[in-house]
Design an enzyme around this catalytic site. Structure first.
Site, PDB file in Angstrom:
ATOM      1  N   HIS A  15       1.084  -1.395  -0.078  1.00 32.58           N
ATOM      2  CA  HIS A  15      -0.074  -0.111   0.077  1.00 32.58           C
ATOM      3  C   HIS A  15       0.934   0.775  -0.406  1.00 32.58           C
ATOM      4  O   HIS A  15       2.151   1.776   0.395  1.00 32.58           O
ATOM      5  CB  HIS A  15      -0.777  -0.273   1.368  1.00 32.58           C
ATOM      6  CG  HIS A  15      -0.157  -0.482   2.401  1.00 32.58           C
ATOM      7  ND1 HIS A  15      -1.062  -0.363   4.045  1.00 32.58           N
ATOM      8  CD2 HIS A  15       0.727   0.055   3.315  1.00 32.58           C
ATOM      9  CE1 HIS A  15      -0.208  -0.691   4.720  1.00 32.58           C
ATOM     10  NE2 HIS A  15       0.253   0.506   4.454  1.00 32.58           N
ATOM     11  N   ASN A  16       0.190   2.103  -0.535  1.00 34.13           N
ATOM     12  CA  ASN A  16       1.235   3.378  -0.833  1.00 34.13           C
ATOM     13  C   ASN A  16       2.499   3.404  -2.274  1.00 34.13           C
ATOM     14  O   ASN A  16       2.783   4.745  -1.256  1.00 34.13           O
ATOM     15  CB  ASN A  16       1.197   4.338   0.891  1.00 34.13           C
ATOM     16  CG  ASN A  16      -0.095   4.413   1.284  1.00 34.13           C
ATOM     17  OD1 ASN A  16      -0.861   4.422   2.063  1.00 34.13           O
ATOM     18  ND2 ASN A  16      -1.251   5.431   0.912  1.00 34.13           N
TER      19      ASN A  16
END
Length: 348
Positions: A242-243
């Site tokens: 994520h991210n």
């Protein structure tokens, strides 16, 4: 179905040496090519294979034109590998024309979804509320596009692709079977010996001309989005946390793992099985060797390797034991240097 060598050059350019009427039945590797097949030699270091291959014609750089012409027909290109790549695209288009657009009766398309011109949707596919599919996109059987997902013009989604809620895929993307875009990122807070889930509120944004290999997963962001730039190429079985942010035209080989919030620059390459730890940053044009574990940020372009060489087990264990002593040895050397400096100051 064969094609004359001259027709290939007419379509793709290059300098033809030899018989333009030579019929090419197939594109083939140097080692197995026959007299009716076309292959390529990308670099001068492979020149010795020109004399041993049975290929009917070769694509070669200018430096190898004389050697290739001495044995038969050839196409001379400044970049044979690029020429061959474009040739494979042309060859497929010649032999596998696109099927007419259609929507299978078993596909479920929510009435609020927006479907562009010339879109094909396969059997059992699900297009959720508010999803947007651009012109010319092809969606294979059993694909799932969740609420608010967006897929750009001319993209190709194979079987069992899943695109999560609010995720965006740009134009001309190719997503191979089993790709999952927008599953939850791995976020949990420890509490009294248990793990409390952190809801992943971001999405995934993928640029144009991206290709993603089979069973690769790109997690949605925790708060901001996970971002994949234009022209990125991801092989099979890659995990993007994520991210993560990946810059334009970066490529990664199979089984790479990128932990959350890592930032990878443009025009980078990452070899198979490499690991990039979370919250690190890689500058543009960084190349990571296969099986390397990246444990620190890299701020300058170049080739980086972090593999412990393979050895027989007994020798490897001895070397590993020695590595454990390096810090102690460094402290001893530092102490000796300080003592030596002290002795010099006394005698001066």
């Amino acid at each position: 179905m064969s094609r004359p060598l001259g027709a290939i050059v007419d379509a793709l350019g290059g300098q033809l040496v030899g018989n333009p009427s030579l019929e090419i039945l197939r594109l083939a590797p140097l080692a197995t090519a026959t007299s009716c097949e076309l292959s390529f030699v990308a670099q001068a270091r492979y020149a010795s294979q020109i004399a041993t291959t049975a290929a009917g014609a070769l694509i070669v750089p200018p430096a190898l034109q004389e050697a290739a012409a001495a044995r038969g027909a050839c196409v001379v290109s400044e970049d044979p590998y690029l020429y061959f790549a474009r040739l494979t695209q042309w060859w497929r288009a010649q032999h596998e024309p696109a099927e007419p657009a259609s929507i299978h009766p078993s596909a479920h398309i929510d009435p609020s979804a927006v479907i562009g011109e010339g879109v094909s949707v396969g059997a059992g596919a699900v297009v959720g509320p508010g999803a947007h599919i651009g012109d010319g996109t092809r969606i294979g059987p059993h694909c799932v596009l969740a609420r608010g997902a967006s897929v750009g013009d001319g993209s190709l989604l194979y079987a069992r692709v899943s695109i999560g809620e609010r995720c965006v895929v740009g134009a001309r993307a190719i997503l191979h079977p089993g790709v999952v875009i927008g599953a939850d990122g791995f976020g949990f807070a420890p509490h009294r010996g248990e793990w409390v889930k952190i809801e992943q509120l971001g999405a995934v944004r993928i640029g144009d001309d991206v290709e993603i290999g089979a069973n690769t997963c790109i997690d949605r962001g925790a708060l901001d989005d996970t971002v994949i730039g234009n022209g990125v190429k991801l092989d099979n079985l890659i995990q993007i946390g994520h991210n993560v942010r990946i810059g334009d035209h970066t490529a990664m080989a199979g089984c790479v793992g990128v932990a959350g919030t890592a930032v990878i620059g443009a025009h980078c390459s990452v070899g198979g099985g490499a690991i990039i730890l979370g919250h690190l940053s890689l500058a543009d044009r960084v190349n990571i060797s296969a099986a390397t574990v990246v444990t620190r940020s890299i701020h300058q372009p170049g080739l980086y390797t972090g593999m412990f060489p393979i050895d027989d087990n007994a020798a490897w264990e001895k070397n590993a034991a020695s590595l454990k002593q390096l810090n102690r040895l460094r402290e001893r050397v530092r102490a000796l240097e300080q003592r030596n400096d002290t002795d010099k100051n006394r005698t001066s």
